[in-house]
Design a protein around this motif. Structure first.
Motif, PDB file in Angstrom:
ATOM      1  N   VAL A 348      45.406  31.984  48.402  1.00  0.00           N
ATOM      2  CA  VAL A 348      45.718  33.098  47.500  1.00  0.00           C
ATOM      3  C   VAL A 348      47.047  33.708  47.938  1.00  0.00           C
ATOM      4  CG1 VAL A 348      44.944  35.288  46.527  1.00  0.00           C
ATOM      5  CG2 VAL A 348      43.252  33.619  47.330  1.00  0.00           C
ATOM      6  N   ASP A 352      49.253  38.029  44.462  1.00  0.00           N
ATOM      7  CA  ASP A 352      48.121  37.902  43.525  1.00  0.00           C
ATOM      8  C   ASP A 352      46.953  38.750  44.008  1.00  0.00           C
ATOM      9  OD1 ASP A 352      49.543  36.169  41.932  1.00  0.00           O
ATOM     10  OD2 ASP A 352      48.833  34.375  42.984  1.00  0.00           O
ATOM     11  N   ALA A 353      46.692  38.686  45.306  1.00  0.00           N
ATOM     12  CA  ALA A 353      45.602  39.510  45.853  1.00  0.00           C
ATOM     13  C   ALA A 353      45.893  40.986  45.589  1.00  0.00           C
ATOM     14  CB  ALA A 353      45.452  39.251  47.350  1.00  0.00           C
ATOM     15  N   ILE A 356      45.282  41.928  41.899  1.00  0.00           N
ATOM     16  CA  ILE A 356      43.853  42.021  41.537  1.00  0.00           C
ATOM     17  C   ILE A 356      43.244  43.288  42.162  1.00  0.00           C
ATOM     18  CG2 ILE A 356      41.596  40.904  41.770  1.00  0.00           C
ATOM     19  CD1 ILE A 356      43.201  38.198  41.710  1.00  0.00           C
ATOM     20  N   LEU A 357      43.613  43.570  43.407  1.00  0.00           N
ATOM     21  CA  LEU A 357      43.115  44.801  44.037  1.00  0.00           C
ATOM     22  C   LEU A 357      43.565  46.028  43.249  1.00  0.00           C
ATOM     23  CD1 LEU A 357      43.635  43.990  47.843  1.00  0.00           C
ATOM     24  CD2 LEU A 357      41.451  44.155  46.625  1.00  0.00           C
ATOM     25  N   LEU A 404      38.226  42.381  47.784  1.00  0.00           N
ATOM     26  CA  LEU A 404      38.650  41.052  48.255  1.00  0.00           C
ATOM     27  C   LEU A 404      37.664  39.975  47.807  1.00  0.00           C
ATOM     28  CD1 LEU A 404      39.999  42.004  51.786  1.00  0.00           C
ATOM     29  CD2 LEU A 404      41.322  41.229  49.797  1.00  0.00           C
ATOM     30  N   VAL A 407      38.718  39.111  44.445  1.00  0.00           N
ATOM     31  CA  VAL A 407      39.892  38.219  44.509  1.00  0.00           C
ATOM     32  C   VAL A 407      39.415  36.775  44.725  1.00  0.00           C
ATOM     33  CG1 VAL A 407      41.968  37.631  45.839  1.00  0.00           C
ATOM     34  CG2 VAL A 407      41.404  40.039  45.399  1.00  0.00           C
TER      35      VAL A 407
END
Ligand code: C6P
Length: 412
Positions: A348, A352-353, A356-357, A404, A407
């Motif tokens: 990942v 990107d993480a 999304i968070l 997470l 994710v």
């Protein structure tokens, strides 16, 4: 709610001091874990700044009128608060600057540039923020001095014997972070200062990430220069402090020329003002200085022992929980850390993480954190970084862990 680790520290009450925390982001309560980039501001800071603009707005050190005198008194009271926070011997040792970056540049250009010669050396460490690398590189280009870099180990701790080995009579300056922004590592400042002094070097400590978490005591640390970032210690952006021992500041030429830093100006010769005004050319960030003073007083009221205990309990909880997340690699596992956690997730990209968070209302920083050599050392282009502050809660740690897992679901 009281945490066991910080009995008497009421984090829910502390949170009521911070208006920005009480908002929804993308339909979720904000979980603000980007404190190392900049921290939210307590009402006391916002009110002090509003008071200046609403009631006392005038230039300082210049006017005989009431508003100017009130503004000057507030600004100088802020300087005294910063001196108290840092255990400075004298408020004259507190120079207001734009931030830690300007503080390092001031020392590099005003203290070091006139003194360094080809063959001299500046010693930094591998964990430095760009603001404590680039000013020294520029200085070395200007003077012919050489930059040396002390390595860090796989946990992200400084290899102290290597630091010591790189010190010699050629070392004129040693400059290192009190706390690493990318790894959270807390350096053994006093021991490093003693070693550098024994070699005859002056020591600059980049305290940008320390002042929000620990209470820096410049007298106990024994360093020569200490740099503080106002906006990371709950003060306004564009504010900060350079602390230096008065005799060093006395011996340094002004960094910039202009208004307020002079005693008298004639075309033949200009004489300079007393400390610290010699280093504060032009109209300063008056509201920023006053706000920073309010932040210092706020931290003193809460007490660093309680703040540190609370944050360390968050760090322990987060470290334990993150280690259970599949594919998560912690970057920075030194034995002494502030509440900053960097990590990567297998497969990942950190951006990107982070995106999304964010959709879950969780603010973290992703990227190289202005510490590219740290990324290179760990063989990663970037990390996700969660950095905790005095208002974060155990529930927010749990929200990060749940985020997470989301994710991971997206990338499953
Ligand atoms: N680090 C971070 O997200 P300023 O903003 O000039 O007051 O501070 C610069 C600076 C200097 N040293 C260290 C250790 C730092 O962490 C920072 C700023 C932010 O990590 C923004 S890049």
């Amino acid at each position: 709610m009281k945490t066991a680790a910080a009995a008497g520290y009421d984090v829910q009450r502390v949170r009521t001091d911070f208006p920005a925390l009480h908002q929804q982001v993308h339909g979720h309560p904000l979980v603000y874990l980007d404190n190392a980039a900049t921290a939210q501001k307590p009402r006391a800071v916002l009110d002090a700044m509003a008071r200046f603009y609403e009631r006392d707005c005038a230039n300082i050190h210049r006017g005989v009128h009431a508003l100017s005198q009130r503004a000057t008194e507030s600004y100088e009271a802020a300087r005294r608060a910063l001196a108290a926070l840092l255990h400075a011997a004298d408020p004259r040792e507190i120079v207001f600057v734009r931030g830690a970056t300007e503080a390092v540049n001031l020392v590099a250009q005003s203290y070091a540039r006139p003194r360094l010669r080809p063959g001299d050396e500046v010693l930094i460490t591998w964990m430095e923020h760009h603001s404590n690398i680039v000013p020294w590189q520029m200085l070395c280009e200007q003077t012919g001095a050489t930059l040396r870099v002390a390595p860090i180990d796989d946990a992200g701790a400084l290899i102290v014997p290597e630091f010591q080995r790189l010190l010699s009579t050629r070392t004129r300056i040693a400059a290192f972070a009190h706390v690493s922004n990318a790894l959270g590592t807390i350096n053994p400042v006093r021991a490093l200062v003693d070693q550098a002094h024994a070699a005859g070097a002056k020591v600059l400590v980049d305290g940008a990430q320390a002042a929000p978490h620990l209470r820096p005591d410049v007298a106990a640390l024994g360093c020569d220069f200490y740099c503080v970032s106002g906006h990371k210690m709950y003060g306004p952006t564009g504010s900060g402090v350079l602390w230096a021992r008065a005799e060093l500041l006395e011996a340094m030429p002004p960094y910039q020329g202009g208004g307020d830093m002079i005693r008298s100006v004639r075309f033949e010769k200009t004489t300079y003002n007393d400390l610290p005004f010699k280093f504060e050319a032009g109209t300063p960030n008056i509201a920023g200085g006053i706000g920073l003073g309010a932040a210092a007083e706020y931290l003193l009221r809460l007490g660093h022992e309680a703040i540190t205990a609370h944050e360390q309990s968050l760090l322990a909880r987060a470290t334990a929980a993150l280690q259970q997340v599949p594919g998560l690699r912690l970057i920075g596992t030194a034995p002494h850390k502030a509440a900053v956690i960097s990590f990567t997730l297998d497969g990942v990209h950190p951006h990107d993480a982070g995106t999304i968070l964010d959709q879950e209302g969780i603010a973290v920083r992703t990227g190289h954190h202005c510490a590219q050599p740290v990324m290179e050392r760990f063989g990663v282009p970037a990390t996700v970084r969660a950095s905790f502050g005095l208002y974060n809660t155990p529930e927010e740690v749990d929200a990060l862990v749940a985020g997470l897992h989301k994710v991971l679901e997206v990338f499953a």
